[in-house]
Scaffold this active site. Structure first.
Site, PDB file in Angstrom:
ATOM      1  CG  HIS A  71      -1.489   1.065   1.297  1.00  0.00           C
ATOM      2  ND1 HIS A  71      -2.547   1.791   0.556  1.00  0.00           N
ATOM      3  CD2 HIS A  71      -1.820   2.399   2.454  1.00  0.00           C
ATOM      4  CE1 HIS A  71      -3.024   2.930   0.983  1.00  0.00           C
ATOM      5  NE2 HIS A  71      -2.455   3.334   2.373  1.00  0.00           N
ATOM      6  CG  HIS A  95       0.882   6.790   4.551  1.00  0.00           C
ATOM      7  ND1 HIS A  95       1.425   6.091   3.430  1.00  0.00           N
ATOM      8  CD2 HIS A  95      -0.299   6.484   4.745  1.00  0.00           C
ATOM      9  CE1 HIS A  95       0.316   5.210   3.216  1.00  0.00           C
ATOM     10  NE2 HIS A  95      -0.713   5.404   4.075  1.00  0.00           N
ATOM     11  CD  GLU A  99      -3.517   5.552  10.986  1.00  0.00           C
ATOM     12  OE1 GLU A  99      -4.096   5.023  10.794  1.00  0.00           O
ATOM     13  OE2 GLU A  99      -3.080   6.516  10.340  1.00  0.00           O
ATOM     14  CG  ASP A 100      -1.340   1.062  10.917  1.00  0.00           C
ATOM     15  OD1 ASP A 100      -2.314   1.698  11.908  1.00  0.00           O
ATOM     16  OD2 ASP A 100      -1.573   1.168   9.687  1.00  0.00           O
ATOM     17  CG  ASP A 162      -3.630   6.752   2.491  1.00  0.00           C
ATOM     18  OD1 ASP A 162      -3.591   5.644   2.419  1.00  0.00           O
ATOM     19  OD2 ASP A 162      -4.385   7.180   3.497  1.00  0.00           O
ATOM     20  CG  ASP A 282     -24.938  15.826 -22.999  1.00  0.00           C
ATOM     21  OD1 ASP A 282     -25.904  14.925 -22.430  1.00  0.00           O
ATOM     22  OD2 ASP A 282     -24.456  16.867 -22.384  1.00  0.00           O
TER      23      ASP A 282
END
Length: 736
Positions: A71, A95, A99-100, A162, A282
């Site tokens: 990712h 990134h 956080e993880d 992301d 259109d």
């Protein structure tokens, strides 16, 4: 400028990773791409970030079963497609690390520099903070992200890349989660991409959101498009051939591109205009790219000579660019067999900006003039976000204001000096006033549109010339919030009203506390600074003004506050025994105090009526008639009751309701109105209904009177009319 951090001879050895947790092919493609425009030392730095992130995410898998590092690498590839710098690409690879995983922002700063760490922090969610709801968490995440974006645009580019990769791989999560993420993307991320001019990204996010939010509708429409493609291929080919032939006849060199409209734009047109798919003709358009701006207008003339233009469908975004920097000429032509054809005419530079928006800064540095203007517009918008943040009360309010600004229409209006302002469709004179300047908005009283005086709620149209009329003592009205359209106007009005309420609440709080202190033999002036400081510390308040505002808004009861202050004063002064109370005295009501003193609508008291005050939490002082049924329900809360009296001389007019029963004869309403006017009284509202039996009519009136004696004169005047059977004052819903 931060110096590049070289990778070790073998970054894989420095940060050991299980082979199954790496994606060598994907990273190889990324490395080849960045090597085409970055220095070797920057490529080494990106390689170090890749192995560092893979090491941190070792053992983690995505919902699809792929190694988690796939990712961040995919996000970095999207950014490399925009030629972003090494700091942004390192932040993209890292990134999710803070956080993880166990890695901290400080460790990233130490290894990759402070700027990269700040970018990672701006993108990271706030999962470690407890929120009351999912909505509040989302709002706070976006608040942080948008404010980080205001200081460094690369934050939002990383976040959008992301989200794009997450949307591309959304099939692997639960259907309900798919719908939630798709909705969030459609409401926030896609509009931000549009606002920044990232056209390709905007369209893809819209398509993916539509696909996952409404999967059945997406499948049905996709099938219909495929079927229509074959039927319309001949028509499209004929139009394309005609355009390619016509332009050289006018000595115009051009690149002509045919394009199919996106599914979501077709669906939105069907939905908004209530059309079936067969009625949306259109679904194809053409893009004509010519060398320079004068040729754009010559090409427009050539095409209008080839096919008839549709009136009202021509838009000149070259002379007046969109807020995101987009420039093109748009026209709709009637092609063969009556098929409408949309054509966009632009230069190569305009095409760069149209597709890549602010990312053009990294991609096409040769077009400095266009990019400088685009950067200036983007900078202004980002600064407006900071201004919204400073005036918004909380994250949810901030997000609400930003959402409003993310859906702009195309209303362009002018000042008398010719300056152009772009406002959302439906914007009013008040929105324009705040767009000019906050002080102009706060003091506006009317607008002159095309030299004609118009009220503030008037909606503006394309091409209007607007002049704002201000007054020194004017101020925002809460009613403005019901019709303003821009986030700036809404935020500034709320901010002003909030501050005004605090000031009024503070003044009222002083009066209420002074009244309560008199029962303890004290006045505000007699309380020592030591007693004040002790009280503020005890209840964790910052200032006396904050305490007064809390009392005025009903958050603290004056009787309880007064009791504690009196105790602290006794301790400080050494007083003992029973203190002889002074008469408390009533709070005098003028009716013009502002939002913190409300006249109850359930009984509509007017000067001369016996009244009582009740402190309502968060609302301030509410004044009722002493025999009001609603007030009687609150008799058990004695601490909230306040003695109030009318000031001897009031300056404003007060609303009162009358119910008049008359004989059902011609001209009786005119007689009643005349009798009321004779007493120098204004009728605010009037309505009629059938009385008991066909011979009677009931007239309901809302009048403006100055006091009870004035009302008595009005009632006496109406009662003298022969056709009037009965007249009574309405206190709430029932006549008294």
């Amino acid at each position: 400028m931060e110096s590049a951090i070289p990778a070790p001879i073998d970054a894989g050895t420095a940060f050991p990773v299980s082979p199954e947790c790496l994606v060598p092919e994907a990273f190889g493609s990324l490395k080849a791409l960045v090597a085409s425009y970055l220095r070797p030392e920057d490529v080494s730095r990106i390689e170090l970030a890749y192995f560092f992130a893979a090491h941190a995410h070792d053992g983690q898998l995505r919902a699809s079963g792929d190694p988690y590092i796939s990712h961040p690498v995919a996000v970095a590839q999207i950014l490399a497609g925009w030629n972003l710098d090494a700091q942004a690409l390192c932040a993209a690879l890292l990134h999710d690390v803070v956080e993880d995983t166990h890695i901290s922002k400080a460790e990233i700063a130490e290894r990759f520099g402070r700027t990269t760490a700040e970018l990672v922090d701006g993108v990271s969610k706030l999962d470690k903070i407890e929120f009351r709801s999912q909505e509040e968490a989302q709002a706070e995440n976006f608040r942080k992200m948008l404010l980080a974006m205001a200081s460094d645009l690369r934050v939002i580019l990383i976040k959008l890349a992301d989200r794009l990769h997450n949307m591309r791989t959304l099939d692997c999560v639960r259907p309900e989660k798919q719908r939630r993420i798709a909705r969030e993307t459609q409401e926030i991320h896609a509009p931000i991409a549009n606002r920044l001019g990232l056209n390709s990204l905007y369209r893809e996010l819209q398509e993916l959101s539509f696909q996952h939010r409404y999967p059945m509708r997406f499948r049905v429409l996709s099938k219909a498009i495929r079927a229509a493609r074959g039927n319309r291929r001949e028509v499209v080919g004929k139009i394309s051939h005609a355009i390619i032939e016509r332009l050289p006849q006018w000595h115009i060199e051009a690149e002509v591109q045919g394009r199919e409209k996106h599914l979501y734009s077709i669906y939105r047109k069907m939905s908004e205009k209530h059309l079936t798919f067969s009625q949306v003709l259109d679904i194809y358009g053409f893009r004509v790219i010519v060398p320079d701006v004068p040729t754009c207008y010559r090409a427009l003339g050539a095409l209008h000579g080839l096919y008839k233009p549709v009136p009202g469908k021509f838009k000149d975004y070259i002379a007046i660019p969109k807020a995101n920097g987009y420039q093109s000429l748009h026209t709709t032509l009637i092609g063969p067999f009556g098929t409408p054809v949309e054509v966009q005419i632009r230069t190569p530079e305009m095409n760069h900006v149209a597709e890549s928006g602010v990312a053009s800064h990294w991609l096409y540095k040769e077009d400095e003039k266009t990019l400088t203007e685009l950067q200036h517009k983007t900078h202004n918008w980002l600064q407006s976000l900071l201004e919204l943040q400073s005036t918004s009360g909380d994250s949810s309010e901030f997000l609400e204001h930003v959402k409003i600004d993310l859906f702009p229409g195309e209303v362009y209006v002018f000042t008398p000096k010719g300056k152009i302002f772009a406002l959302p469709r439906g914007a009013t004179v008040v929105d324009f006033a705040y767009a000019v300047h906050t002080d102009v908005g706060n003091r506006c009283v009317a607008g002159r549109i095309n030299n004609e005086l118009q009220p503030l709620r008037t909606e503006l149209r394309n091409g209007d010339q607007v002049e704002i009329i201000t007054a020194a003592h004017a101020s925002p009205n809460p009613a403005w919030l019901s019709y303003v359209r821009t986030g700036k106007a809404r935020a500034q009005i709320r901010h002003f009203l909030k501050n005004a309420q605090q000031e009024e609440a503070s003044t009222l709080g002083e009066r209420l506390l002074n009244q309560a202190l008199r029962l303890h033999g004290l006045t505000l002036g007699q309380v020592s600074s030591i007693a004040w400081d002790r009280y503020l510390r005890e209840f964790t308040l910052h200032t006396r003004k904050e305490l007064m505002a809390d009392i005025g808004l009903g958050r603290r009861l004056p009787a309880i506050v007064a009791r504690r202050i009196a105790e602290l004063q006794d301790m400080e002064s050494g007083r003992s025994g029973v203190v002889k109370p002074k008469p408390a005295g009533a709070i005098l009501i003028r009716g013009t105090e502002g939002v913190t003193v409300q006249l109850a609508r359930c009984c509509r008291p007017i000067p001369g009526d016996p009244i009582v005050g009740i402190i309502r939490k968060g609302q301030g002082l509410e004044v009722h008639l002493h025999d009001c049924a609603q007030a009687r329900k609150l008799r058990s809360e004695r601490d909230r009751w306040i003695d109030v009296e009318w000031e001897p001389h009031t300056e404003r007019m007060f609303e009162v309701n009358l119910r008049v029963v008359t004989q059902n004869v011609r001209g009786v309403l005119a007689k009643v109105a005349h009798a009321i006017a004779e007493q120098d009284c204004n009728i605010q509202n009037v309505s009629t209904e059938e009385g008991e039996g066909a011979n009677y009519t009931v007239i309901n009136l809302t009048l403006q009177v100055s006091h009870r004696l004035h009302l008595a004169r009005v009632i006496r005047g109406v009662r003298h009319i022969p056709e009037v059977v009965r007249i009574s004052r309405l206190k709430g819903d029932k006549p008294s």
